[in-house]
Design an enzyme around this catalytic site. Structure first.
Site, short mmCIF file in Angstrom:
data_model
loop_
_atom_site.label_atom_id
_atom_site.label_comp_id
_atom_site.label_asym_id
_atom_site.label_seq_id
_atom_site.Cartn_x
_atom_site.Cartn_y
_atom_site.Cartn_z
N TYR A 146 0.78 -1.18 0.02
CA TYR A 146 0.03 -0.01 -0.16
C TYR A 146 0.94 1.26 -0.07
CZ TYR A 146 -3.69 -3.15 1.11
OH TYR A 146 -4.64 -4.28 1.12
N ASP A 207 -1.19 -11.11 8.80
CA ASP A 207 -0.50 -12.02 8.22
C ASP A 207 0.94 -12.30 8.67
OD1 ASP A 207 -2.36 -13.53 5.97
OD2 ASP A 207 -2.43 -11.31 5.77
N HIS A 446 5.09 -6.26 -4.41
CA HIS A 446 3.76 -6.15 -4.75
C HIS A 446 2.87 -5.20 -4.36
CE1 HIS A 446 2.32 -6.96 -0.46
NE2 HIS A 446 3.53 -6.72 -0.10
N TYR A 527 -11.50 -0.90 0.04
CA TYR A 527 -11.37 -0.42 1.52
C TYR A 527 -10.06 -0.01 1.87
CZ TYR A 527 -8.42 -4.00 3.68
OH TYR A 527 -7.22 -4.76 4.38
N ARG A 528 -9.07 -0.26 0.91
CA ARG A 528 -7.75 0.11 1.30
C ARG A 528 -7.02 0.21 -0.04
NH1 ARG A 528 -4.31 -3.07 5.68
NH2 ARG A 528 -2.60 -1.74 6.15
#
Length: 605
Positions: A146, A207, A446, A527-528
């Site tokens: 993100y 995670d 990623h 949502y993010r």
């Protein structure tokens, strides 16, 4: 790179962001795999020099930095004028994103400052208002996928809250609550509970356990016990506003209160929400509820053979999840991720161009303990044995309505099988295994696509179909995971790319932007999201002529008249940046900056 190289990682005893001793061997192995996949140097020379933020001259900026050093001590302020080091998850940069979707020097800080208290955060904020310098707070900077530690506005001064503000301020063993500063990781909180002998309390972990408990909650992250909605489990905020005022939300506004960590609402309007996923304040303390030890737990795993099993399986999952027979976040992963989680590069299995053919990963799955399948479900049952048996029997009866469904016997799985990592996480034990699938590509990075939908088979099929279409066009392997909450479902699609390959970065960016538009057209919103996608995602929430964004901008201008705090975060730009081309969308390419900022905007404080 030599396989004989010995990799070390800082421990919690050495550094607030370190690894627990119990995970040292796993960290060594994970770091080894990361560095085996690097095809270029771990450092990037600076081509553009120090990133001075727009709106201030270079000379004035250096004068401002010198003043800040006098306020906080020169050892707590440093210029970001050296080469950029990428590192890895446990030793990541705080100057930029270690997994950049843009050029590494695009979203980069000009300087870093390390406050040691809320009072010092106030000093930094007042300094930023005086000089009109954009500031960007991070807790620990591990928001990977993100944007990591990168600021949205190039040249912002990053406030690294975690380095010196990393205390567990309180753990209440009677009320099952804690109070933490930004630099407390899930690793640190878990280890402290064990050290104090508080085995009657669990934490909830995502995670990976190296992230900030505070930072993850404020960004509305999730974990995998019944307490997995981290924002819903918070109680108590201390916040420094963009003007330098300090507020405590909820019961914290009552001097001498004794329920700040136990009751989140207090009296009057509930203000906590405006400090999650926003740029309205810097959270310096956070209360969290802890989960009672359920008296036992048992992980389980099912595999499903066909791509077409997705919709009927989601229909089975929905009532089980709503009724809490499935007690934690239901996680249904695509089988390709089962291959990728081994941490080996894609080229181990296939060297062709484009999307890996199904027959290739199915061939590998047949060799693995999990066996050949298309979908893998990871779950956990809690409570004493007779309670677990009751729920597990229901789950088995329902899941085996899908032809070919198979329950995997955990006793047949080796100790290094990914199942056992999920077993720990669902029991509130932070682990370090999840990002092994990032090694799928050289210089593995990623970025995530994270839409939310109802828990319905037709919605799962629609989202899966649009993701598959766009991934096929981009030549990117699709690794989706459906994470089912009590009333909604998150689809988390991790796009793995080579951060040193410009063509691959652009393909990943376009794939994501196309999926955002496709999803919005079908009524699904993220949502993010990543920093570079925030403007686009915010733009999809445009009901009633963008009424929500107009409301957000009014609040931003009221709370942050000089527009200094994290401008552009979640698509919210202050007045001095608006209308100057700072927003990013389809076709923005590597360009993250606009054309200057409005002179003389706001009020000097």
């Amino acid at each position: 790179m030599s396989s004989k190289r010995i990799f070390t990682t800082p421990t919690l005893a050495e550094k607030h962001s370190g690894i627990p001793d119990r995970l040292i061997d796993k960290a060594r192995a994970a770091k080894s795999l990361v560095y085996e996949g690097k095809t270029t140097s771990d450092t990037t020379p600076r081509q553009r020099g120090i990133a001075i933020p727009q709106g201030i001259s270079k000379q004035r900026f250096f004068e401002a930095i010198e003043e800040l050093k006098k306020e906080l001590g020169s050892e707590n302020v440093e210029l970001n004028d050296k080469e950029l080091k990428e590192g890895w998850y446990m030793e990541h940069p705080n100057t930029h994103d270690m997994m950049p979707i843009l050029d590494s020097e695009e979203l980069v800080a000009s300087a870093l400052v390390y406050p040691g208290s809320t009072e010092e955060v106030v000093k930094i904020v007042r300094w930023a208002n005086k000089f009109k310098v954009p500031i960007f707070p991070i807790s620990m900077g591990r928001n990977l996928g993100y944007g990591g530690a990168a600021p949205r506005v190039r040249g912002s001064v990053t406030i690294d809250l975690g380095r010196r503000m990393n205390k567990i301020l309180n753990i209440d063993p009677d009320d099952y609550t804690c109070l933490v500063e930004p630099g407390v990781s899930y690793y640190a909180l878990y280890e402290e509970l064990q050290k104090r002998g508080y085995q009657h309390m669990w934490i909830d972990t995502p995670d990976l356990g190296g992230g900030s408990v505070l930072g993850n909650a404020v960004d509305r992250g999730v974990g995998y016990t019944p307490y997995g909605d981290h924002w819903a489990c918070h109680s108590g905020l201390e916040v420094v506003l963009p003007t330098g005022e300090v507020v405590r939300a909820g019961m914290g506004a009552l001097p001498g209160n004794n329920t700040w960590q136990s009751f989140p609402y207090g009296f009057g309007p509930y203000s906590d929400g405006i400090f999650s996923q926003s740029n309205y304040g810097i959270v310096t303390k956070l209360g969290m509820t802890l989960m009672p030890n359920p008296g036992g737990y048992e992980s389980f795993m099912y595999t499903f053979q066909n791509e077409s099993d997705l919709a009927p399986l989601i229909e089975i999952i929905r009532p089980l999840r709503i009724s809490n027979i499935l007690e934690n976040v239901a996680q249904l992963r695509h089988a390709l991720q089962t291959v990728a989680i081994k941490g080996k590069p894609r080229s181990t299995y296939w060297t062709g161009e484009g999307v890996m053919p199904q027959e290739v990963y199915h061939k590998e799955l047949k060799k693995m303990p999990v066996g050949d399948c298309e979908w893998v479900y990871y779950g956990m049952s809690y409570g004493p044995p007779h309670i677990r048996k009751y729920k597990l029997d229901i789950i088995h009866q329902e899941f085996t309505k899908i032809p070919g469904a198979k329950r995997i016997d955990p006793s047949t799985l080796p100790a290094d099988e990914y199942f056992w990592s999920r077993d720990k996480i669902a029991a509130g034990i932070p682990d370090l295994e999840e990002l092994l699938w990032v090694n799928w590509m050289p210089n593995g990075s990623h970025i995530a696509f994270s839409p939310v939908s109802p828990i319905r088979g037709k919605d799962a099929e629609a989202l899966y179909a649009l993701a598959k279409k766009r991934h096929t066009e981009a030549g990117i392997d699709l690794m989706p995971a459906f994470c089912v909450g009590l009333r909604e479902m998150h689809l988390i699609v991790e796009i793995v790319f080579d951060s040193k390959n410009e063509k691959m970065r652009r393909a990943a960016d376009k794939c994501l932007r196309d999926m955002i538009d496709d999803a919005a057209a079908l009524g699904y919103g993220e949502y993010r999201t990543h920093l570079v996608l925030m403007d686009q995602v915010a733009g999809t929430y445009n009901w009633n002529d963008n009424a929500l964004m107009r409301f957000n901008e009014k609040m931003k201008d009221a709370l942050d008249p000089n527009g200094i705090l994290a401008p552009g975060r979640c698509g919210i730009w202050p007045a001095r940046y608006r209308g100057r081309g700072w927003e990013m969308g389809q076709g923005s390419g590597e360009k993250s900056e606009g054309e200057g900022v409005a002179p003389g905007a706001g009020t000097r404080l």
